[in-house]
Write a protein that holds these residues in place. Structure first.
Motif, PDB file in Angstrom:
ATOM      1  N   ASP A   1      67.496 -10.450  -0.497  1.00 26.14           N
ATOM      2  CA  ASP A   1      67.417  -9.524   0.624  1.00 26.14           C
ATOM      3  C   ASP A   1      67.925  -8.146   0.222  1.00 26.14           C
ATOM      4  OD1 ASP A   1      66.439 -11.560   2.083  1.00 26.14           O
ATOM      5  OD2 ASP A   1      68.137 -11.754   3.458  1.00 26.14           O
TER       6      ASP A   1
ATOM      7  N   ASN B   1      72.171  -3.562   2.880  1.00 27.28           N
ATOM      8  CA  ASN B   1      72.171  -2.617   4.001  1.00 27.28           C
ATOM      9  C   ASN B   1      72.911  -1.348   3.606  1.00 27.28           C
ATOM     10  OD1 ASN B   1      71.805  -1.535   6.530  1.00 27.28           O
ATOM     11  ND2 ASN B   1      73.546  -2.608   7.441  1.00 27.28           N
TER      12      ASN B   1
ATOM     13  N   ASN C   1      60.367 -13.188   6.617  1.00 25.52           N
ATOM     14  CA  ASN C   1      61.531 -12.396   6.200  1.00 25.52           C
ATOM     15  C   ASN C   1      61.132 -11.157   5.398  1.00 25.52           C
ATOM     16  OD1 ASN C   1      64.412 -12.035   6.170  1.00 25.52           O
ATOM     17  ND2 ASN C   1      64.415 -12.629   4.018  1.00 25.52           N
TER      18      ASN C   1
ATOM     19  N   ASN D   1      63.251  -7.866   5.338  1.00 28.11           N
ATOM     20  CA  ASN D   1      64.454  -7.791   4.494  1.00 28.11           C
ATOM     21  C   ASN D   1      64.120  -7.799   3.011  1.00 28.11           C
ATOM     22  OD1 ASN D   1      66.275  -7.812   6.714  1.00 28.11           O
ATOM     23  ND2 ASN D   1      65.974 -10.017   6.908  1.00 28.11           N
TER      24      ASN D   1
END
Length: 723
Positions: free
Chosen positions: A326, A329, A605, A608
Motif C-alpha cells: 500500500d 500516507n 484496493n 491504495n
C-alpha cells in the motif's frame, strides 16, 4: 371589475406584469405571484428529424422549466435552466437563444410581441437572480446568522488563517529568492573574467526561474485569500439564502422524478414483455441533437436497440502478482519543497518521489498494450474498415489507465531499458529503450505472434502554465499487420494535469487523432473533447468517423477514453440545415452500435496501490534474466514501491547526480573533438538505430534487433552500468 381590467390593460401597454392568456401566457394563481413568474407555450428545437416542437414553459424563482404538456407539470420536468448564469440572445423571426453551461436552447414564440414579452420577463428574472447572488457590499440590511452558519464561519476563519500562513511562507521565499537574484545581478555587473560569464548567467537564469515560480505561487495564494475573504461579506449571506431556495426547488424536482420512476416501474410490471419507447425530450437533447458550440459535425440516428454483441471478457492472467504494498500516507507540501530549494541551482534540486508512481516512463509506454487483444482481433479482420475501427479503439484504450493516475513516472536514465515478455499469455514481446536524455525520448518495439508488429518513438514536451501542466507527446505510432500489409500511423493527444499549485490534481486528454492506413489510404478522425464541468455531454467523450480513401464515411465511433468505445455502421447519410443561425450538419442513420472495447475493472484496493490496473501491478515485478539496464532493477523505484520513500529519495538523488556527471563528460569530449577537428561521436543506443521514413522523410529510432538473442545467451556485456 372594470377598474381591474383597465389596470391590466395599462400594465400590458407598459410591457410589464403578466401577458394575456390569449397570447399563450398565464401567471401563477393567487395575488402573490412575483413579476418573474410566467408560463406559456413556446417552440423548442429538439432535433433534425422533428425540428421545433411545442413545449409548455414555466418561469419561476429564477428558473425556467419546460414540459411537453401542462399535465406533465405534476410528474415529469423535461429540463430546467438557471437564469442566474444564462446568456439571452434575440434573433430574427421571433427566435431567441438561451446559452447556459456551454449549451444552447433555441426557442421560438408565435409572434414578435410575444417574443419581446418573454425576453423582458427572462431579463427581469435574470436580473433578480443575479442580484440575489451578488448583493452590494454597502447594503444596510442586517443579516442574522443561524447557528449552522456560525459553524461554517468558524471553519472558514480557520481556512483564512491557513491561507495567511501560506502567504507568509511565500513572502519569506520571495524575499530570499529576490535577495539571491539581486546578488547574482550585482556579481554579473562586477564580472571581469569573460570565462565566468556563462556560469554566472546560468545562475542568474536559474534564480530568476525560481523567483518566478515562487511569485506565481504567491499570486495564486493571494487570489485564494481574496476569494475566501470576499465570502464573508453580506453578499455571502445572500448567496446562502439563494442556495436554500435552490435546494428547495431541487427537492421538489427530486419528488417529481420519484413519482415518474414509480410510474415507469408500474408500467414495466404491467407489460414485462415489451420495451417502452423512450419519450424523453431531454434524452434527445443530451445525446445527439441539441445545438452546442463545440458539437461534432455529424449526428447519428440508431435504427434499433443497442447491441453489445461485440463485448468480450477479460482474459485471466496467471502466475503474476495481483498486489503491491500500500502507498504510504505521505502528504505532498509544495511549500516544504520550495523551502529546501533556497540557495540551490534548479538543475541540482532533486524532486522527491512524492511526485512519482513506482513505474518508469518506459513501463508506462509498455502499458499501452493493456488491450493488445484488440489488435489480435484486428489481425483476423477481412474488412479493412472494420480493422480500422478496432485500431481506433486500441488507440483510445491506452488512455483508460490514466484517469486516476496523477503520479509522474520516473524519468528513465539514458540507456535504461524495459522488456515485457508475454508470449505465453498474450503472444507478444515488447522492448523499450531510453534513446535520448535531452530531450527525453524513448523507442518501443512490439512483435506479436498473432499477426502484428507495433513500434513508436515518443518525445515528451511539457509546458508549465501556472495552474496546469500540458504534456505533448511528439512522434508517431506505427502498426503493421503481417497478412494484409496494412500499415497504420497515428500520434497521441495532449494530456493536461490540472491544479498544480492549489486543489486536487486531476488529468484530462484533449485534441484530435488522425489514423491513416498507408496502404489503402483509409482514415479515422478521433476527437477527444476537453472535460467541462458545465457540459451535459458524457465526461471524457471521444467521437470519430471512419472513412475510405474517397472520404466516404462508413462507421461512426463514440464513447469515452476512460470507459468504452462503440462503432455503428452507416447505412444512410444526408445534409441537414435549420437556418442560418444553426450550423449545417451531416445526419447519419446507422445500424445498432456494437461494443468494440470496454475498460477492465480496477483490482480490489486499487486506490491504495496508485490506482494501478492488473497489468500495471505486474510491470515492476522482479524477473530473472532481464538486462542489467532494466527498469525493474532501479533501486530508487524499487524502494518507493516498497514504501521506503526516504531511502528512495537518497538513491534517486545519487542516480541523477551520476547522470549529470556523465553528460558533462560527454560534452567535454565533444568540445575536445571539435577543437581538434575530429568527427564527433554521438551517443548511440544499444538496441535501436535511426532510420529514415520513406514516406515522411523523417528520421526516427527503429529496433535494430539483438535484444532477445542476447537474453537467450545471457550475454549482457554490451550493456552500460547505469544503476
Amino acid at each position: 371589475p372594470r377598474g381591474e381590467g383597465r389596470a391590466e390593460q395599462s400594465r400590458q401597454r407598459e410591457g410589464v406584469g403578466q401577458p394575456r392568456v390569449a397570447a399563450g401566457w398565464s401567471s401563477r394563481s393567487g395575488h402573490s405571484a412575483s413579476p418573474d413568474t410566467h408560463r406559456g407555450w413556446l417552440l423548442k428545437w429538439t432535433n433534425y428529424l422533428k425540428g421545433y416542437q411545442r413545449r409548455w414553459f414555466v418561469l419561476s424563482n429564477g428558473l425556467l422549466s419546460y414540459y411537453r404538456t401542462q399535465a406533465e407539470m405534476a410528474h415529469t420536468c423535461r429540463g430546467t435552466i438557471s437564469l442566474a448564469t444564462v446568456h439571452i440572445e434575440v434573433g430574427d423571426t421571433c427566435h431567441l437563444v438561451l446559452t447556459s453551461g456551454g449549451r444552447n436552447y433555441h426557442l421560438k414564440a408565435s409572434s414578435e410581441v410575444e417574443c419581446q414579452r418573454w425576453v423582458s420577463a427572462l431579463q427581469q428574472a435574470k436580473a433578480n437572480a443575479t442580484q440575489m447572488m451578488h448583493q452590494s457590499d454597502d447594503s444596510g440590511d442586517e443579516v442574522t446568522v443561524a447557528q449552522p452558519d456560525r459553524a461554517l464561519t468558524s471553519g472558514a476563519l480557520k481556512t483564512l488563517i491557513s491561507k495567511l500562513d501560506d502567504l507568509s511562507t511565500c513572502n519569506d521565499l520571495i524575499g530570499k529568492h529576490g535577495a539571491a537574484l539581486q546578488r547574482s545581478l550585482s556579481e554579473l555587473e562586477d564580472l571581469r573574467c569573460p570565462s565566468d560569464g556563462n556560469d554566472k548567467l546560468k545562475t542568474v537564469n536559474e534564480r530568476a526561474t525560481l523567483f518566478r515560480i515562487t511569485s506565481n505561487a504567491m499570486i495564486n495564494a493571494c487570489r485564494d485569500f481574496v476569494d475566501l475573504a470576499e465570502g464573508h461579506s453580506r453578499r455571502w449571506q445572500r448567496a446562502l439564502q439563494y442556495e436554500r431556495e435552490q435546494r428547495h426547488h431541487l427537492e421538489e424536482t427530486i419528488e417529481q422524478l420519484a413519482k415518474q420512476h414509480n410510474n415507469l416501474e408500474r408500467a414495466w410490471r404491467e407489460a414485462p414483455s415489451t420495451h417502452p419507447l423512450d419519450t424523453s425530450d431531454e434524452n434527445e437533447d443530451v445525446e445527439f441533437f441539441d445545438a452546442m458550440e463545440d458539437s461534432p459535425a455529424f449526428i447519428t440516428v440508431p435504427a434499433s436497440n443497442h447491441d453489445t454483441s461485440g463485448s468480450y471478457a477479460l482474459q485471466q492472467r496467471r502466475g503474476r502478482r495481483s498486489r503491491i504494498p500500500d502507498k504510504p500516507n505521505y502528504s505532498l507540501n509544495l511549500w516544504s519543497i520550495m523551502k529546501n530549494c533556497i540557495g540551490k541551482e534548479l538543475s541540482k534540486i532533486p524532486m522527491p518521489v512524492n511526485f512519482n508512481e513506482p513505474l518508469s516512463m518506459l513501463q508506462r509506454l509498455t502499458e499501452d498494450l493493456e488491450y493488445s487483444e484488440l489488435l489480435d482481433r484486428a489481425a483476423r479482420c477481412v474488412c479493412t474498415l472494420e480493422q480500422m475501427c478496432l485500431v481506433a479503439a486500441f488507440s483510445v484504450s491506452s488512455y483508460s489507465t490514466t484517469v486516476h493516475r496523477i503520479g509522474k513516472p520516473f524519468n528513465p536514465l539514458l540507456g535504461e531499458t524495459y522488456e515485457l515478455d508475454r508470449l505465453e499469455e498474450s503472444g507478444y514481446r515488447s522492448i523499450c529503450e531510453q534513446v535520448s536524455h535531452h530531450p527525453p525520448a524513448a523507442a518501443h518495439h512490439v512483435m506479436s505472434q498473432r499477426g502484428w508488429t507495433l513500434w513508436q518513438e515518443i518525445t515528451i514536451d511539457s509546458k508549465f502554465r501556472g495552474k496546469y501542466i500540458s504534456i505533448m507527446p511528439l512522434g508517431h505510432i506505427h502498426l503493421l499487420f503481417h497478412s494484409s500489409g496494412n500499415h497504420y500511423v497515428w500520434s497521441k493527444v495532449t494530456s493536461t494535469v490540472h491544479n498544480i499549485i492549489v486543489g486536487k490534481l486531476w488529468i484530462d486528454h484533449s485534441g484530435d487523432i488522425e489514423i491513416v492506413n498507408r496502404r489503402t489510404k483509409d482514415t479515422c478522425h478521433l476527437k477527444f473533447s476537453p472535460y467541462s464541468y458545465f457540459s451535459r455531454d458524457v465526461p471524457r467523450k471521444v467521437t470519430g468517423v471512419v472513412a475510405d480513401s474517397d472520404g466516404l464515411a462508413h462507421y461512426i465511433l463514440s464513447g469515452s477514453w476512460d470507459d468504452k468505445m462503440e462503432s455503428a455502421k452507416i447505412v444512410e447519410s444526408s445534409r441537414g440545415c435549420v437556418g442560418s443561425e444553426v450550423k449545417q450538419k451531416t445526419v447519419y442513420q446507422t445500424l445498432p452500435p456494437k461494443l468494440l472495447w470496454k475498460k477492465y475493472p480496477l483490482p480490489e484496493n486499487a486506490e491504495n496501490m496508485h490506482y494501478f490496473s492488473s497489468l500495471a501491478l505486474t510491470l515492476n515485478e522482479p524477473e530473472e534474466g532481464v538486462a542489467p539496464t532494466d527498469s525493474r532493477l532501479r533501486p530508487d523505484q524499487r524502494l518507493m514501491e516498497a514504501g521506503l520513500w526516504d531511502e528512495a529519495n537518497v538513491h534517486k538523488q545519487r542516480l541523477e547526480e551520476r547522470q549529470r556527471l556523465e553528460r558533462k563528460r560527454r560534452e567535454a569530449q565533444t568540445n575536445i573533438a571539435l577543437e581538434e577537428g575530429r568527427e564527433v561521436e554521438m551517443y548511440q543506443p544499444l538496441w535501436f538505430e535511426k532510420r529514415l521514413d520513406s514516406e515522411t522523410r523523417e528520421s526516427s529510432y527503429v529496433y535494430r534487433g539483438g535484444y532477445w538473442e542476447a537474453k537467450e545467451k545471457q550475454d549482457w556485456s554490451q550493456c552500460p552500468s547505469i544503476f
